[in-house]
Design a protein around this motif. Structure first.
Motif, mmCIF file in Angstrom:
data_model
loop_
_atom_site.group_PDB
_atom_site.id
_atom_site.type_symbol
_atom_site.label_atom_id
_atom_site.label_comp_id
_atom_site.label_asym_id
_atom_site.label_seq_id
_atom_site.Cartn_x
_atom_site.Cartn_y
_atom_site.Cartn_z
ATOM 1 N N PRO A 49 0.819 -1.212 0.000
ATOM 2 C CA PRO A 49 0.000 0.000 0.000
ATOM 3 C C PRO A 49 0.854 1.264 0.000
ATOM 4 C CG PRO A 49 -0.801 -1.578 1.610
ATOM 5 C CD PRO A 49 0.528 -2.080 1.146
ATOM 6 N N ASP A 50 0.305 2.322 -0.589
ATOM 7 C CA ASP A 50 1.021 3.598 -0.667
ATOM 8 C C ASP A 50 1.007 4.354 0.653
ATOM 9 O OD1 ASP A 50 1.345 3.011 -3.321
ATOM 10 O OD2 ASP A 50 0.501 4.881 -4.085
ATOM 11 N N VAL A 51 -0.150 4.387 1.303
ATOM 12 C CA VAL A 51 -0.340 5.151 2.531
ATOM 13 C C VAL A 51 -0.869 4.222 3.610
ATOM 14 C CG1 VAL A 51 -1.642 7.015 3.637
ATOM 15 C CG2 VAL A 51 -0.773 7.330 1.313
ATOM 16 N N LEU A 52 -0.201 4.229 4.765
ATOM 17 C CA LEU A 52 -0.650 3.476 5.938
ATOM 18 C C LEU A 52 -0.426 4.381 7.146
ATOM 19 C CD1 LEU A 52 0.968 -0.006 5.180
ATOM 20 C CD2 LEU A 52 -1.479 0.516 5.128
ATOM 21 N N THR A 53 -1.466 4.988 7.639
ATOM 22 C CA THR A 53 -1.320 5.947 8.724
ATOM 23 C C THR A 53 -1.503 5.242 10.060
ATOM 24 O OG1 THR A 53 -2.127 7.706 7.289
ATOM 25 C CG2 THR A 53 -2.165 8.125 9.658
ATOM 26 N N GLY A 54 -0.453 5.291 10.887
ATOM 27 C CA GLY A 54 -0.469 4.628 12.180
ATOM 28 C C GLY A 54 -0.057 3.176 12.144
ATOM 29 N N VAL B 131 -13.859 13.177 0.557
ATOM 30 C CA VAL B 131 -14.767 12.451 1.454
ATOM 31 C C VAL B 131 -14.646 12.991 2.877
ATOM 32 C CG1 VAL B 131 -15.188 10.204 2.545
ATOM 33 C CG2 VAL B 131 -14.890 10.354 0.071
ATOM 34 N N LEU B 132 -13.414 13.165 3.343
ATOM 35 C CA LEU B 132 -13.198 13.629 4.708
ATOM 36 C C LEU B 132 -13.614 15.089 4.871
ATOM 37 C CD1 LEU B 132 -9.805 11.844 5.364
ATOM 38 C CD2 LEU B 132 -11.985 11.333 6.480
ATOM 39 N N ALA B 133 -13.293 15.925 3.884
ATOM 40 C CA ALA B 133 -13.678 17.336 3.967
ATOM 41 C C ALA B 133 -15.196 17.486 3.961
ATOM 42 C CB ALA B 133 -13.055 18.116 2.815
ATOM 43 N N ALA B 134 -15.879 16.641 3.189
ATOM 44 C CA ALA B 134 -17.341 16.680 3.171
ATOM 45 C C ALA B 134 -17.924 16.317 4.523
ATOM 46 C CB ALA B 134 -17.875 15.742 2.096
ATOM 47 N N GLY B 135 -17.187 15.540 5.301
ATOM 48 C CA GLY B 135 -17.617 15.178 6.649
ATOM 49 C C GLY B 135 -17.218 16.192 7.701
ATOM 50 N N GLY B 136 -16.601 17.294 7.273
ATOM 51 C CA GLY B 136 -16.250 18.364 8.201
ATOM 52 C C GLY B 136 -14.789 18.480 8.548
ATOM 53 N N ALA B 137 -13.935 17.647 7.980
ATOM 54 C CA ALA B 137 -12.511 17.693 8.323
ATOM 55 C C ALA B 137 -11.868 18.971 7.810
ATOM 56 C CB ALA B 137 -11.791 16.481 7.746
ATOM 57 N N ARG B 138 -11.113 19.622 8.662
ATOM 58 C CA ARG B 138 -10.324 20.787 8.263
ATOM 59 C C ARG B 138 -8.849 20.445 8.100
ATOM 60 N NH1 ARG B 138 -12.832 25.758 11.917
ATOM 61 N NH2 ARG B 138 -15.000 25.545 11.176
ATOM 62 N N GLU B 139 -8.476 19.285 8.607
ATOM 63 C CA GLU B 139 -7.113 18.778 8.449
ATOM 64 C C GLU B 139 -7.218 17.286 8.187
ATOM 65 O OE1 GLU B 139 -2.756 18.872 10.656
ATOM 66 O OE2 GLU B 139 -4.562 18.838 11.906
ATOM 67 N N VAL B 140 -6.366 16.778 7.308
ATOM 68 C CA VAL B 140 -6.311 15.350 6.996
ATOM 69 C C VAL B 140 -4.860 14.908 7.113
ATOM 70 C CG1 VAL B 140 -6.679 13.571 5.252
ATOM 71 C CG2 VAL B 140 -8.308 15.469 5.459
ATOM 72 N N ILE B 141 -4.636 13.798 7.814
ATOM 73 C CA ILE B 141 -3.297 13.271 8.060
ATOM 74 C C ILE B 141 -3.059 12.037 7.187
ATOM 75 C CG2 ILE B 141 -1.790 12.231 9.805
ATOM 76 C CD1 ILE B 141 -2.278 15.203 10.220
ATOM 77 N N ALA B 142 -1.820 11.899 6.710
ATOM 78 C CA ALA B 142 -1.425 10.707 5.949
ATOM 79 C C ALA B 142 0.038 10.405 6.236
ATOM 80 C CB ALA B 142 -1.634 10.922 4.446
ATOM 81 N N ASP B 143 0.345 9.130 6.467
ATOM 82 C CA ASP B 143 1.715 8.674 6.716
ATOM 83 C C ASP B 143 2.225 7.886 5.523
ATOM 84 O OD1 ASP B 143 1.443 9.732 9.240
ATOM 85 O OD2 ASP B 143 1.441 7.805 10.292
ATOM 86 N N VAL B 144 3.511 8.066 5.200
ATOM 87 C CA VAL B 144 4.116 7.362 4.075
ATOM 88 C C VAL B 144 5.555 7.008 4.440
ATOM 89 C CG1 VAL B 144 4.842 9.528 2.969
ATOM 90 C CG2 VAL B 144 4.561 7.467 1.580
ATOM 91 N N ASP B 145 6.035 5.867 3.963
ATOM 92 C CA ASP B 145 7.437 5.507 4.154
ATOM 93 C C ASP B 145 8.326 6.503 3.412
ATOM 94 O OD1 ASP B 145 7.089 3.185 5.724
ATOM 95 O OD2 ASP B 145 6.648 1.995 3.942
ATOM 96 N N ALA B 146 9.425 6.908 4.045
ATOM 97 C CA ALA B 146 10.277 7.946 3.475
ATOM 98 C C ALA B 146 10.865 7.552 2.124
ATOM 99 C CB ALA B 146 11.395 8.289 4.460
#
Length: 315
Positions: free
Chosen positions: A176-181, A253-268
């Motif tokens: 996977p490209d993004v795995l947060t946490g 999708v997240l912004a439509a739910g009210g998110a003002r910030e979205v976090i994403a983790d990626v391997d360097a």
């Protein structure tokens, strides 16, 4: 080091830990007193080294309430030579049943920032002296309302039908490209977020989106708006061409739910993924270098945490 005192804290000694000035105040992290109040930090899992009564090293191992894994080293600050830090770590490791993970957090772009390097060189050297080795680096990125890029219209997106459909697509995605946490999921619950994300994420699957090219699934993303903060928990591709538009869809999708910030983790080392995140409007917040015992990865716990742990501790 004959004048050095190394010991764990006892209840009520939060002020001893906090007597050492924070060497990286620009780094977003939970205050130690708040961690004690929430139960993740505990005095017996917090060690200090004192020289003539002054704290010159401090280390706090973290384990969220309800977790079944071993605590990991979350805070480690050193205002002395690396040998002092290594002595503290060895003493704590002996008391805690052996070395475990050290998640060394620092501000973004730390290698290009001399003031950060000056702070982090000593604790990282101490970790190596204590028998820990680097196992990779993870970057945390944040979107905070930047206008999203236009999409081509080539792909369609629809909600996932059910967990079976999600699991079937996950099984086809090798990396996977993004795995947060991901490191917390593994440390707390023994869950591999890359292969079994639904075992860790406790929220509704209604936010999951499948990308379609002429009706054929080419990607999968798991936004999580009900975690401790809105984030892209999982993003995997069957066709790399859809990456940019799937990222945009997840943020929408997240912004439509009210998110003002979205976090994403990626391997360097995933420079292509990082570049796509930045084109989508994400900016690096921090880096986390993962240290583990040189003899191997710490044993995974035998069971998984309940939903309260999974939902609340994705950091």
């Amino acid at each position: 080091m004959t004048d050095l005192v190394i010991r764990p804290l006892v209840a009520g000694e939060e002020h001893v830990f906090d007597s050492m000035p924070d060497p990286l105040p620009q780094l977003r992290q939970v205050a130690y007193a708040d961690g004690i109040a929430g139960g993740g930090y505990r005095p017996e899992n917090t060690w200090v080294a004192l020289r003539t009564g002054r704290v010159v090293a401090r280390a706090a191992w973290l384990l969220p309430p309800g977790a079944v894994g071993a605590p990991w080293l979350e805070r480690f600050d050193l205002d002395a030579e690396p040998e002092v830090g290594a002595a503290l770590l060895r003493a704590a490791h002996e008391a805690l049943g052996g070395p475990g993970l050290y998640l060394a957090a620092m501000p973004a772009h730390w290698r290009r920032r001399p003031e950060v390097l000056a702070v982090m060189e000593a604790p990282m050297a101490a970790a190596r002296l204590a028998g820990l080795v680097e196992r990779g680096e993870r970057l945390r990125c944040s979107w905070t309302g930047t206008p999203l890029p236009a999409t081509s219209g080539r792909y369609a997106f629809r909600p996932a039908a059910d967990p079976t459909e999600i699991n079937a697509l996950v099984a086809r995605i090798a990396e996977p490209d993004v795995l947060t946490g991901v490191e917390i999921a593994r440390a707390v619950g023994g869950v591999d977020l890359a292969t079994d994300p639904l075992a860790w994420l406790s929220g509704s699957i209604s936010e999951w989106r499948i990308a379609l090219d002429d009706g054929v699934p080419v990607g999968l993303v798991g936004p999580a708006g009900d975690a401790c903060y809105p984030l892209i928990a999982y993003l995997g591709l069957l066709d790399e061409a859809v990456r940019s538009e799937l990222l945009v869809e997840a943020v929408r999708v997240l912004a439509a739910g009210g998110a003002r910030e979205v976090i994403a983790d990626v391997d360097a080392h995933r420079v292509g993924v990082l570049a796509e995140l930045e084109r989508t409007g994400f900016r690096q917040l921090r880096s986390r270098v993962v240290f583990a015992p040189a003899t191997g990865t710490p044993p995974a716990p035998a069971a998984q945490p309940g939903p309260a742990v999974a939902a609340g501790h994705l950091d």
